[in-house]
Write an enzyme that holds these catalytic residues in place. Sequence first.
Site, PDB file in Angstrom:
ATOM      1  N   HIS A 166      59.450 -38.970  62.069  1.00  0.00           N
ATOM      2  CA  HIS A 166      59.380 -37.608  61.849  1.00  0.00           C
ATOM      3  C   HIS A 166      58.890 -36.650  62.787  1.00  0.00           C
ATOM      4  O   HIS A 166      59.459 -35.402  63.131  1.00  0.00           O
ATOM      5  CB  HIS A 166      58.509 -37.607  60.670  1.00  0.00           C
ATOM      6  CG  HIS A 166      59.247 -36.632  59.485  1.00  0.00           C
ATOM      7  ND1 HIS A 166      58.843 -35.229  59.536  1.00  0.00           N
ATOM      8  CD2 HIS A 166      60.006 -36.778  58.416  1.00  0.00           C
ATOM      9  CE1 HIS A 166      59.484 -34.570  58.309  1.00  0.00           C
ATOM     10  NE2 HIS A 166      60.155 -35.689  57.841  1.00  0.00           N
ATOM     11  N   LEU A 182      50.045 -33.837  58.645  1.00  0.00           N
ATOM     12  CA  LEU A 182      49.625 -32.568  59.112  1.00  0.00           C
ATOM     13  C   LEU A 182      50.294 -32.136  60.590  1.00  0.00           C
ATOM     14  O   LEU A 182      50.884 -31.072  60.849  1.00  0.00           O
ATOM     15  CB  LEU A 182      48.208 -32.291  59.102  1.00  0.00           C
ATOM     16  CG  LEU A 182      47.781 -31.088  59.840  1.00  0.00           C
ATOM     17  CD1 LEU A 182      48.124 -29.743  58.969  1.00  0.00           C
ATOM     18  CD2 LEU A 182      46.100 -30.849  59.940  1.00  0.00           C
ATOM     19  N   ALA A 183      50.381 -33.260  61.333  1.00  0.00           N
ATOM     20  CA  ALA A 183      51.046 -33.358  62.638  1.00  0.00           C
ATOM     21  C   ALA A 183      52.491 -32.669  62.449  1.00  0.00           C
ATOM     22  O   ALA A 183      53.022 -31.545  63.490  1.00  0.00           O
ATOM     23  CB  ALA A 183      51.061 -34.771  63.372  1.00  0.00           C
TER      24      ALA A 183
END
Length: 339
Positions: free
Chosen positions: A308, A284-285
């Site tokens: 990422h 979600l980050a």
Amino acid sequence: MARIIALDGAQGEGGGQILRSALSLSMITGQPFEMSGIRAGRAKPGLLRQHLTAVRAATEICGAQVNGDELGSQQLRFTPGPIRGGEYRFAIGSAGSCMLVLQTVLPALWFADGSSRVEVHGGTHNQAAPSADFICRVWEPLLARMGISQRTTLIKHGFYPAGGGAAATVVEPAASLRGLTLISRGETLRTTAEALLAAVPYHVGEREVATLEAHFPQAEKNVVALEGGCGPGNALSLMIQSEQLTELFAAFGVKGTSAEAVANQVAHEARRYLASPAAVGEHLADQLILPLALAGEGAFTVARASAHLLTNIAVVERFLPVRFSCEATESGYLVRVSD
């Protein structure tokens, strides 16, 4: 003429997110870019069908001029035009992720000249991609709090390798974007284990949710046998609803892997999330960086600052006059954006 932003597709984790973020931001800001080494960090570098569909979807939505849009290409030049609302339909032609294509073009349509509907055909429940359930139950409720009117509907499930799924999103232009602060998730309110089965024996789903129940006795259980020839496929998820947000952890059944092993994978991710006081899970980050950057303010806590995440931040900062900070805390990281 706007300056061309040069991007190295091999930077950081070297995956497709660099391309998707660049396409979104190029459309929104009007800045052209050229990218080399596309997906250089992957076993099959260059544009796959999913990435090519994202490029062509972006091209259609803003009337861009593009060079290098072909399968396997590791070079791309993209010069955007004005974003146009309307009805759009795209087919990946494989089990590539519908959701990643949608996540490429939807941020641009928040700034379109009118309402839009985008339908994408391909995979809806994929490894290494947000599922349709994640988009609908986790991401879009947070976007709504930021002032974004967007609703995705799952039309038909699609699993690897057959694909055959579809999802559609209706989106309205946003008058303005508000920041979002997620420092604590609050108390856990509800936990739901769900197994989706398409042309897979029902007992597989029963074993999966039973294994999750052993880890999370309070979890509600749901086994869904899908109709309509959308398999074979199996997805298992655990949704954790807290006071401040909802998170969802998923894994997918593959040949040779037991139902119990699939469930233990989900349980491991969910337990790691709950063991940390951080509000936001690792995946979600990644999904929050772009909307927070467009709002120009916001913050969240996350247990781990993944490659990422850091790569996505680096790409965003090339296009927008914002700065992210990623501050280590006793229990993880505090990520902030400011303009």
